[in-house]
Write a protein that holds these residues in place. Structure first.
Motif, mmCIF file in Angstrom:
data_model
loop_
_atom_site.group_PDB
_atom_site.id
_atom_site.type_symbol
_atom_site.label_atom_id
_atom_site.label_comp_id
_atom_site.label_asym_id
_atom_site.label_seq_id
_atom_site.Cartn_x
_atom_site.Cartn_y
_atom_site.Cartn_z
ATOM 1 N N PRO A 290 42.140 41.002 38.297
ATOM 2 C CA PRO A 290 42.903 41.097 37.045
ATOM 3 C C PRO A 290 42.031 40.764 35.834
ATOM 4 O O PRO A 290 41.306 39.772 35.843
ATOM 5 C CB PRO A 290 43.996 40.024 37.220
ATOM 6 C CG PRO A 290 43.977 39.645 38.669
ATOM 7 C CD PRO A 290 42.592 39.901 39.166
ATOM 8 N N VAL A 291 42.114 41.607 34.821
ATOM 9 C CA VAL A 291 41.343 41.393 33.586
ATOM 10 C C VAL A 291 42.246 40.724 32.555
ATOM 11 O O VAL A 291 43.400 41.116 32.358
ATOM 12 C CB VAL A 291 40.777 42.721 33.054
ATOM 13 C CG1 VAL A 291 40.107 42.523 31.697
ATOM 14 C CG2 VAL A 291 39.783 43.294 34.059
ATOM 15 N N ILE A 292 41.717 39.691 31.896
ATOM 16 C CA ILE A 292 42.495 38.875 30.960
ATOM 17 C C ILE A 292 42.220 39.253 29.506
ATOM 18 O O ILE A 292 43.105 39.244 28.668
ATOM 19 C CB ILE A 292 42.117 37.377 31.127
ATOM 20 C CG1 ILE A 292 42.297 36.927 32.572
ATOM 21 C CG2 ILE A 292 42.939 36.499 30.195
ATOM 22 C CD1 ILE A 292 43.692 37.006 33.047
ATOM 23 N N ASP A 293 40.960 39.542 29.200
ATOM 24 C CA ASP A 293 40.628 39.835 27.808
ATOM 25 C C ASP A 293 39.341 40.642 27.763
ATOM 26 O O ASP A 293 38.504 40.570 28.677
ATOM 27 C CB ASP A 293 40.458 38.518 27.012
ATOM 28 C CG ASP A 293 40.512 38.706 25.499
ATOM 29 O OD1 ASP A 293 40.855 39.817 25.040
ATOM 30 O OD2 ASP A 293 40.212 37.745 24.766
ATOM 31 N N PRO B 266 47.877 39.643 32.833
ATOM 32 C CA PRO B 266 46.673 40.478 32.850
ATOM 33 C C PRO B 266 46.843 41.720 31.980
ATOM 34 O O PRO B 266 47.940 42.279 31.891
ATOM 35 C CB PRO B 266 46.536 40.854 34.326
ATOM 36 C CG PRO B 266 47.224 39.759 35.067
ATOM 37 C CD PRO B 266 48.360 39.330 34.182
ATOM 38 N N ILE B 267 45.758 42.138 31.329
ATOM 39 C CA ILE B 267 45.812 43.356 30.518
ATOM 40 C C ILE B 267 45.371 44.577 31.320
ATOM 41 O O ILE B 267 45.531 45.699 30.860
ATOM 42 C CB ILE B 267 44.936 43.241 29.250
ATOM 43 C CG1 ILE B 267 43.453 43.030 29.624
ATOM 44 C CG2 ILE B 267 45.424 42.105 28.357
ATOM 45 C CD1 ILE B 267 42.502 43.226 28.440
ATOM 46 N N ARG C 207 38.315 48.341 38.799
ATOM 47 C CA ARG C 207 38.102 49.254 39.924
ATOM 48 C C ARG C 207 36.591 49.303 40.135
ATOM 49 O O ARG C 207 35.857 49.779 39.267
ATOM 50 C CB ARG C 207 38.650 50.638 39.564
ATOM 51 C CG ARG C 207 38.893 51.513 40.751
ATOM 52 C CD ARG C 207 39.659 52.759 40.340
ATOM 53 N NE ARG C 207 41.072 52.509 40.090
ATOM 54 C CZ ARG C 207 41.899 53.407 39.537
ATOM 55 N NH1 ARG C 207 41.440 54.588 39.164
ATOM 56 N NH2 ARG C 207 43.183 53.131 39.365
ATOM 57 N N TYR D 125 40.160 37.102 35.927
ATOM 58 C CA TYR D 125 40.638 36.035 36.796
ATOM 59 C C TYR D 125 40.140 36.280 38.227
ATOM 60 O O TYR D 125 40.512 37.270 38.862
ATOM 61 C CB TYR D 125 42.163 36.001 36.789
ATOM 62 C CG TYR D 125 42.726 34.865 37.600
ATOM 63 C CD1 TYR D 125 42.537 33.549 37.196
ATOM 64 C CD2 TYR D 125 43.441 35.110 38.771
ATOM 65 C CE1 TYR D 125 43.045 32.500 37.946
ATOM 66 C CE2 TYR D 125 43.956 34.061 39.524
ATOM 67 C CZ TYR D 125 43.746 32.757 39.108
ATOM 68 O OH TYR D 125 44.251 31.723 39.847
ATOM 69 N N THR E 245 43.063 45.974 35.275
ATOM 70 C CA THR E 245 42.517 45.732 36.608
ATOM 71 C C THR E 245 41.145 46.375 36.745
ATOM 72 O O THR E 245 40.905 47.454 36.203
ATOM 73 C CB THR E 245 43.424 46.375 37.679
ATOM 74 O OG1 THR E 245 44.770 46.056 37.400
ATOM 75 C CG2 THR E 245 43.085 45.881 39.069
ATOM 76 N N GLY F 119 39.924 45.183 42.123
ATOM 77 C CA GLY F 119 41.269 44.608 42.105
ATOM 78 C C GLY F 119 41.410 43.361 41.244
ATOM 79 O O GLY F 119 42.512 42.830 41.107
ATOM 80 N N ILE G 277 40.966 49.558 34.258
ATOM 81 C CA ILE G 277 42.173 50.320 33.957
ATOM 82 C C ILE G 277 43.087 49.387 33.175
ATOM 83 O O ILE G 277 43.584 48.400 33.710
ATOM 84 C CB ILE G 277 42.896 50.768 35.245
ATOM 85 C CG1 ILE G 277 41.898 51.244 36.318
ATOM 86 C CG2 ILE G 277 43.956 51.818 34.934
ATOM 87 C CD1 ILE G 277 41.108 52.449 35.942
ATOM 88 N N ILE G 278 43.263 49.703 31.903
ATOM 89 C CA ILE G 278 44.068 48.845 31.020
ATOM 90 C C ILE G 278 45.528 49.302 31.066
ATOM 91 O O ILE G 278 45.810 50.496 31.196
ATOM 92 C CB ILE G 278 43.506 48.916 29.581
ATOM 93 C CG1 ILE G 278 42.064 48.398 29.534
ATOM 94 C CG2 ILE G 278 44.394 48.170 28.586
ATOM 95 C CD1 ILE G 278 41.919 46.917 29.797
ATOM 96 N N ASP G 279 46.431 48.366 30.961
ATOM 97 C CA ASP G 279 47.859 48.668 30.828
ATOM 98 C C ASP G 279 48.016 49.726 29.726
ATOM 99 O O ASP G 279 47.598 49.492 28.584
ATOM 100 C CB ASP G 279 48.570 47.360 30.432
ATOM 101 C CG ASP G 279 50.073 47.535 30.248
ATOM 102 O OD1 ASP G 279 50.545 48.678 30.170
ATOM 103 O OD2 ASP G 279 50.759 46.497 30.171
#
Lengths: 149, 149
Positions: free
Chosen positions: A123-126, A12-13, A17, A59, A15, A121, A36-38
């Motif tokens: 997870p963001v993929i792209d 995941p890149i 919120r 996801y 999350t 919560g 919130i990106i890594d």
């Protein structure tokens, strides 16, 4: 042949919120959420704000497993189910969601968007820019059972 | 926080069979391709033909790894790169592609589509119906450097 395809591993890149905490069938058009990106990937968000709309691929971690092959879409009145790939059900073989949202703000590794129907919560993929020439098909035909009324 | 997110494992649902064999910057609007779906999931394609357009999400297995955070989009004339999430570059942290295509035919576990820019052999992750109400934003704003002329 397909069975020989190796599994795909994604990291995941970021999350979501969001005020959306539980699965429910609601319209998220007005929902304001943050992603919130890594921080290590923050530079990849440069120039994103030059687009009014972006595509979020995420996801759906609360989806049912194993996924059914037939589902009952939200507005379908007939009692027979439809193929899962002919639906936007979150319960699908690979539980990826795709939502086009309005991009409101970006501050370093955080973006604020409107219209995201992903749960808190998630997870963001792209993230991709929305480009009408390739992403919009205003006259695409959909079956009657997919319409609200 | 993001770093604690677990990896995501996906199992491809099928494979692309296409005349596009190598990466090149070309327009795929006229390309006709087939997607061979895992026969165990064929039932999930029921009703799909009731939609004129569908969204294909696939894994761009020939993308560069590790992905760059800045890229040079196809039509950008300025010499400075842009953030990867502001581009549709196949070289991205999670190499997922998203293309909206015209659905031509479905026979059991095989669908024929027009406009898919994925290479031959690409693993397919998900298929969704294209619903203009949620997928089309015809007036989305894009920056000048994203336009062809």
């Amino acid at each position: 042949m397909e069975n020989k395809l190796p599994d795909i591993h994604l990291k995941p890149i970021g999350t979501v919120r969001s005020p959306l905490k539980e699965r429910e069938r609601r319209d998220a058009a007005e929902v304001i959420a943050e992603i919130i990106i890594d921080p290590a990937l923050a530079e990849g968000l440069d120039n994103l704000i030059e687009f009014s709309h972006i595509i979020i691929i995420y996801y759906m971690h609360k989806s049912s497993k194993p996924a059914p092959l037939k589902v009952y879409p939200k507005y379908r009145t007939e009692p027979t189910p439809v193929g899962v790939f002919a639906s936007r059900s979150p319960d699908r073989p690979n539980a990826l969601g795709k939502t086009t949202v309005k991009l409101l703000e970006r501050h370093e590794n955080v973006i604020k968007v409107q219209g995201l129907d992903a749960l808190d919560g998630t997870p963001v993929i792209d993230i991709k820019p929305c480009i009408p020439d390739i992403d919009s098909v205003p006259d695409a035909r959909i079956p009657k059972w997919m319409t609200k009324t």
